[in-house]
Design a protein around this motif. Structure first.
Motif, PDB file in Angstrom:
ATOM      1  N   UNK A   1       0.854  -1.170   0.000  1.00  0.00           N
ATOM      2  CA  UNK A   1       0.000   0.000   0.000  1.00  0.00           C
ATOM      3  C   UNK A   1       0.899   1.232   0.000  1.00  0.00           C
ATOM      4  N   UNK A   2       0.531   2.253  -0.779  1.00  0.00           N
ATOM      5  CA  UNK A   2       1.365   3.446  -0.881  1.00  0.00           C
ATOM      6  C   UNK A   2       1.239   4.313   0.373  1.00  0.00           C
ATOM      7  N   UNK A   3       2.180   5.218   0.513  1.00  0.00           N
ATOM      8  CA  UNK A   3       2.183   6.111   1.673  1.00  0.00           C
ATOM      9  C   UNK A   3       0.946   7.007   1.674  1.00  0.00           C
ATOM     10  N   UNK A   4       0.567   7.506   0.509  1.00  0.00           N
ATOM     11  CA  UNK A   4      -0.614   8.368   0.410  1.00  0.00           C
ATOM     12  C   UNK A   4      -1.880   7.657   0.861  1.00  0.00           C
ATOM     13  N   UNK A   5      -2.051   6.413   0.414  1.00  0.00           N
ATOM     14  CA  UNK A   5      -3.234   5.648   0.804  1.00  0.00           C
ATOM     15  C   UNK A   5      -3.235   5.376   2.310  1.00  0.00           C
ATOM     16  N   UNK A   6      -2.071   5.106   2.860  1.00  0.00           N
ATOM     17  CA  UNK A   6      -1.968   4.862   4.301  1.00  0.00           C
ATOM     18  C   UNK A   6      -2.353   6.106   5.095  1.00  0.00           C
ATOM     19  N   UNK A   7      -1.897   7.265   4.643  1.00  0.00           N
ATOM     20  CA  UNK A   7      -2.232   8.516   5.330  1.00  0.00           C
ATOM     21  C   UNK A   7      -3.725   8.788   5.249  1.00  0.00           C
ATOM     22  N   UNK A   8      -4.321   8.574   4.083  1.00  0.00           N
ATOM     23  CA  UNK A   8      -5.755   8.823   3.924  1.00  0.00           C
ATOM     24  C   UNK A   8      -6.573   7.872   4.793  1.00  0.00           C
ATOM     25  N   UNK A   9      -6.238   6.602   4.776  1.00  0.00           N
ATOM     26  CA  UNK A   9      -6.973   5.627   5.593  1.00  0.00           C
ATOM     27  C   UNK A   9      -6.789   5.920   7.083  1.00  0.00           C
ATOM     28  N   UNK A  10      -5.565   6.242   7.480  1.00  0.00           N
ATOM     29  CA  UNK A  10      -5.312   6.575   8.886  1.00  0.00           C
ATOM     30  C   UNK A  10      -6.084   7.811   9.328  1.00  0.00           C
ATOM     31  N   UNK A  11      -6.101   8.829   8.474  1.00  0.00           N
ATOM     32  CA  UNK A  11      -6.849  10.049   8.795  1.00  0.00           C
ATOM     33  C   UNK A  11      -8.344   9.760   8.906  1.00  0.00           C
ATOM     34  N   UNK A  12      -8.853   8.926   8.010  1.00  0.00           N
ATOM     35  CA  UNK A  12     -10.274   8.582   8.051  1.00  0.00           C
ATOM     36  C   UNK A  12     -10.618   7.832   9.337  1.00  0.00           C
ATOM     37  N   UNK A  13      -9.774   6.904   9.737  1.00  0.00           N
ATOM     38  CA  UNK A  13     -10.033   6.139  10.964  1.00  0.00           C
ATOM     39  C   UNK A  13      -9.966   7.026  12.207  1.00  0.00           C
ATOM     40  N   UNK A  14      -8.986   7.915  12.248  1.00  0.00           N
ATOM     41  CA  UNK A  14      -8.873   8.818  13.406  1.00  0.00           C
ATOM     42  C   UNK A  14     -10.062   9.765  13.453  1.00  0.00           C
ATOM     43  N   UNK A  15     -10.483  10.285  12.297  1.00  0.00           N
ATOM     44  CA  UNK A  15     -11.651  11.167  12.257  1.00  0.00           C
ATOM     45  C   UNK A  15     -12.901  10.431  12.705  1.00  0.00           C
ATOM     46  N   UNK A  16     -13.062   9.184  12.267  1.00  0.00           N
ATOM     47  CA  UNK A  16     -14.212   8.381  12.695  1.00  0.00           C
ATOM     48  C   UNK A  16     -14.198   8.182  14.215  1.00  0.00           C
ATOM     49  N   UNK A  17     -13.036   7.886  14.765  1.00  0.00           N
ATOM     50  CA  UNK A  17     -12.933   7.664  16.213  1.00  0.00           C
ATOM     51  C   UNK A  17     -13.269   8.934  16.987  1.00  0.00           C
ATOM     52  N   UNK A  18     -12.789  10.074  16.513  1.00  0.00           N
ATOM     53  CA  UNK A  18     -13.075  11.331  17.204  1.00  0.00           C
ATOM     54  C   UNK A  18     -14.568  11.641  17.151  1.00  0.00           C
ATOM     55  N   UNK A  19     -15.186  11.448  15.977  1.00  0.00           N
ATOM     56  CA  UNK A  19     -16.611  11.748  15.844  1.00  0.00           C
ATOM     57  C   UNK A  19     -17.476  10.761  16.623  1.00  0.00           C
ATOM     58  N   UNK A  20     -17.021   9.541  16.791  1.00  0.00           N
ATOM     59  CA  UNK A  20     -17.802   8.541  17.511  1.00  0.00           C
ATOM     60  C   UNK A  20     -17.635   8.664  19.022  1.00  0.00           C
ATOM     61  N   UNK A  21     -16.576   9.307  19.475  1.00  0.00           N
ATOM     62  CA  UNK A  21     -16.298   9.379  20.911  1.00  0.00           C
ATOM     63  C   UNK A  21     -17.399  10.120  21.668  1.00  0.00           C
ATOM     64  N   UNK A  22     -17.916  11.206  21.113  1.00  0.00           N
ATOM     65  CA  UNK A  22     -18.954  11.984  21.802  1.00  0.00           C
ATOM     66  C   UNK A  22     -20.223  11.199  22.041  1.00  0.00           C
ATOM     67  N   UNK A  23     -20.860  10.662  20.994  1.00  0.00           N
ATOM     68  CA  UNK A  23     -22.087   9.889  21.214  1.00  0.00           C
ATOM     69  C   UNK A  23     -21.879   8.651  22.082  1.00  0.00           C
ATOM     70  N   UNK A  24     -20.727   8.007  21.944  1.00  0.00           N
ATOM     71  CA  UNK A  24     -20.475   6.817  22.763  1.00  0.00           C
ATOM     72  C   UNK A  24     -20.334   7.206  24.230  1.00  0.00           C
ATOM     73  N   UNK A  25     -19.626   8.301  24.496  1.00  0.00           N
ATOM     74  CA  UNK A  25     -19.412   8.721  25.885  1.00  0.00           C
ATOM     75  C   UNK A  25     -20.696   9.235  26.530  1.00  0.00           C
ATOM     76  N   UNK A  26     -21.527   9.938  25.762  1.00  0.00           N
ATOM     77  CA  UNK A  26     -22.750  10.505  26.341  1.00  0.00           C
ATOM     78  C   UNK A  26     -23.870   9.487  26.451  1.00  0.00           C
ATOM     79  N   UNK A  27     -23.958   8.563  25.524  1.00  0.00           N
ATOM     80  CA  UNK A  27     -24.994   7.537  25.593  1.00  0.00           C
ATOM     81  C   UNK A  27     -26.403   8.087  25.487  1.00  0.00           C
TER      82      UNK A  27
END
Length: 101
Positions: A1-27
């Motif tokens: 996998x290329x470096x660009x694809x790794x950065x994009x996938x990593x950024x997407x996963x981190x963004x998903x985790x940040x956006x999911x943290x609020x609803x998961x924590x508040x319930x």
């Protein structure tokens, strides 16, 4: 996998985790009033910081240059007339005129 694809996938996963943290924590609970009143103020503060940085940034230094005058002229036009269209026309015109000098 290329470096660009790794950065994009990593950024997407981190963004998903940040956006999911609020609803998961508040319930599904409501946020306290004091917290929502602070959150409402974050967007204007962020916008002001971005405008100030773009208006005063010249490479890696902060300077008052033609861009600063253009932003000031655009802000003055919006303040006096309330027209965003006039702001979009005046700000780059002032910046270009000062750069041409």
């Amino acid at each position: 996998m290329s470096t660009g694809a790794t950065v994009i996938i990593g950024s997407a996963l981190i963004t998903f985790a940040i956006k999911a943290a609020g609803p998961v924590a508040l319930g599904g609970r409501e946020l306290p009033t004091w917290f929502t009143s602070v959150v409402v103020l974050l967007a204007p503060a962020l916008l002001a910081a971005l405008v100030a940085t773009q208006a005063l940034a010249d490479g890696d230094q902060l300077k008052v240059v033609a861009d600063t005058a253009g932003v000031a002229a655009g802000g003055l036009v919006v303040w006096r007339t309330g027209s965003i269209v006039a702001c979009v026309l005046v700000a780059p015109a002032v910046t270009a005129a000062l750069r041409a000098l």
